[in-house]
Design a protein around this motif. Structure first.
Motif, short mmCIF file in Angstrom:
data_model
loop_
_atom_site.label_atom_id
_atom_site.label_comp_id
_atom_site.label_asym_id
_atom_site.label_seq_id
_atom_site.Cartn_x
_atom_site.Cartn_y
_atom_site.Cartn_z
N ASP A 180 10.20 -60.00 10.66
CA ASP A 180 9.89 -61.29 10.06
C ASP A 180 9.91 -60.40 8.65
O ASP A 180 9.01 -59.62 8.73
CB ASP A 180 7.49 -60.84 10.24
CG ASP A 180 6.73 -62.28 9.82
OD1 ASP A 180 7.08 -62.73 8.35
OD2 ASP A 180 6.13 -62.66 9.85
N ARG A 181 10.32 -61.49 7.51
CA ARG A 181 10.55 -61.16 6.37
C ARG A 181 9.12 -61.21 5.63
O ARG A 181 9.12 -60.28 4.69
CB ARG A 181 11.58 -62.86 5.77
CG ARG A 181 11.69 -61.91 4.63
CD ARG A 181 13.26 -63.50 4.61
NE ARG A 181 13.53 -63.13 2.99
CZ ARG A 181 13.50 -63.94 1.84
NH1 ARG A 181 12.45 -64.76 1.93
NH2 ARG A 181 13.60 -63.49 0.46
N SER A 182 8.26 -61.96 5.68
CA SER A 182 7.21 -61.93 4.54
C SER A 182 6.17 -60.28 5.47
O SER A 182 5.75 -59.63 4.34
CB SER A 182 6.39 -63.10 4.93
OG SER A 182 5.39 -63.16 6.37
N GLU A 183 6.44 -60.28 6.13
CA GLU A 183 5.74 -58.90 6.39
C GLU A 183 6.61 -57.46 6.61
O GLU A 183 5.98 -56.27 6.35
CB GLU A 183 4.65 -58.75 8.21
CG GLU A 183 3.71 -60.41 8.52
CD GLU A 183 2.54 -59.53 8.06
OE1 GLU A 183 2.18 -58.71 7.00
OE2 GLU A 183 1.64 -60.44 6.47
N GLN A 184 7.74 -57.80 7.13
CA GLN A 184 9.24 -57.25 6.91
C GLN A 184 8.47 -55.56 7.68
O GLN A 184 8.76 -54.56 8.44
CB GLN A 184 9.12 -55.79 5.77
CG GLN A 184 8.90 -56.84 4.50
CD GLN A 184 11.18 -56.70 4.49
OE1 GLN A 184 11.01 -55.77 4.24
NE2 GLN A 184 11.06 -58.11 4.57
N ARG A 185 8.06 -56.32 9.25
CA ARG A 185 8.09 -55.75 10.31
C ARG A 185 9.19 -56.21 11.83
O ARG A 185 8.49 -57.63 11.35
CB ARG A 185 6.33 -55.27 10.42
CG ARG A 185 6.20 -54.42 9.83
CD ARG A 185 4.48 -53.97 10.83
NE ARG A 185 4.34 -53.22 11.98
CZ ARG A 185 5.28 -52.31 11.82
NH1 ARG A 185 5.40 -51.35 10.71
NH2 ARG A 185 4.33 -51.61 13.12
#
Length: 234
Positions: A180-185
């Motif tokens: 997930d690009r926004s969460e970086q996870r």
């Protein structure tokens, strides 16, 4: 000769070879040619319409270095409940762009580990390996693959597996992870565990990881709509 057929052509990416090459080429041209020789790529493995640009941001770094790479290690997560590391029995993978040979010599050495087994069932179910092949077939010349699916494993076993993989300028590693690009996870906790293990491994090897679309943003491209994150390891 055992050939794994394309399972998700027409579902996760176009089944027509011309359409597939066109879509991939358009995605690749969205980004400038990279100047970093990639040791590894971390890319998503979902629907090309949703994560194709994120994949292209990473695979674009192969544009200048494709003559040097002839072996690709592709690592993904196995299905829930799978134990150890799974290698395929098949000799080749097939996509609309043709067939790709499996590196049997490397598989024989990995199979010596007690936590490694062979299972075409796991590799037929998983799409993590297959979805990388059309990009690799477009970006590289002749190459063979070492497909590995990781199930439940101890950190020690994962590190032993990673440390046993071939390390040379002719070999590229591709980690198939939906991040997930926004969460970086990673969206999946098992993939996050694999990613954490790989980050620790490359740190011990004094490798560095950077956002694959960084060059695109530097050149004024709008990457804010990308939902998936991809990385370059160098």
């Amino acid at each position: 000769m055992i050939v794994r057929p394309a399972q998700v052509a027409g579902k996760l990416y176009p089944a027509d070879a011309d359409d597939l090459i066109t879509d991939i080429s358009q995605n690749l041209l969205y980004f400038p040619v990279g100047n970093t020789f990639p040791y590894a790529l971390v890319v998503p493995h979902g629907d090309m319409t949703r994560c194709g640009l994120s994949s292209a941001a990473a695979f674009r770094h192969l544009s200048k270095y494709y003559p040097y790479i002839n072996n690709v290690i592709i690592i993904g997560c196995a299905s829930v409940g799978s134990m150890g590391a799974s290698l395929p029995i098949c000799d080749e993978y097939s996509t609309p762009l043709g067939r790709v040979k499996v590196a049997q010599r490397y598989m024989q050495s990995l199979a010596l580990f007690p936590f490694v087994h062979k299972s075409d069932k796991e590799h037929f179910k998983s799409t993590a390996i297959e979805t990388q092949l059309p990009y690799l077939q477009t970006c590289l010349a002749e190459f063979q693959i070492l497909p590995i699916l990781i199930g439940e494993m101890s950190l020690l076993d994962i590190n032993s597996l990673l440390a046993s993989l071939p390390l040379n300028r002719k070999t590229l590693t591709v980690l198939a992870l939906d991040i997930d690009r926004s969460e970086q996870r990673c969206f999946d906790h098992r993939e996050q565990q694999l990613f954490n293990s790989y980050l620790n491994y490359i740190k011990s090897e004094n490798r560095h990881i950077i956002n694959a679309e960084h060059l695109g943003m530097q050149n004024g491209l709008n990457c804010v709509n990308l939902n998936y994150q991809s990385y370059i390891v160098h």
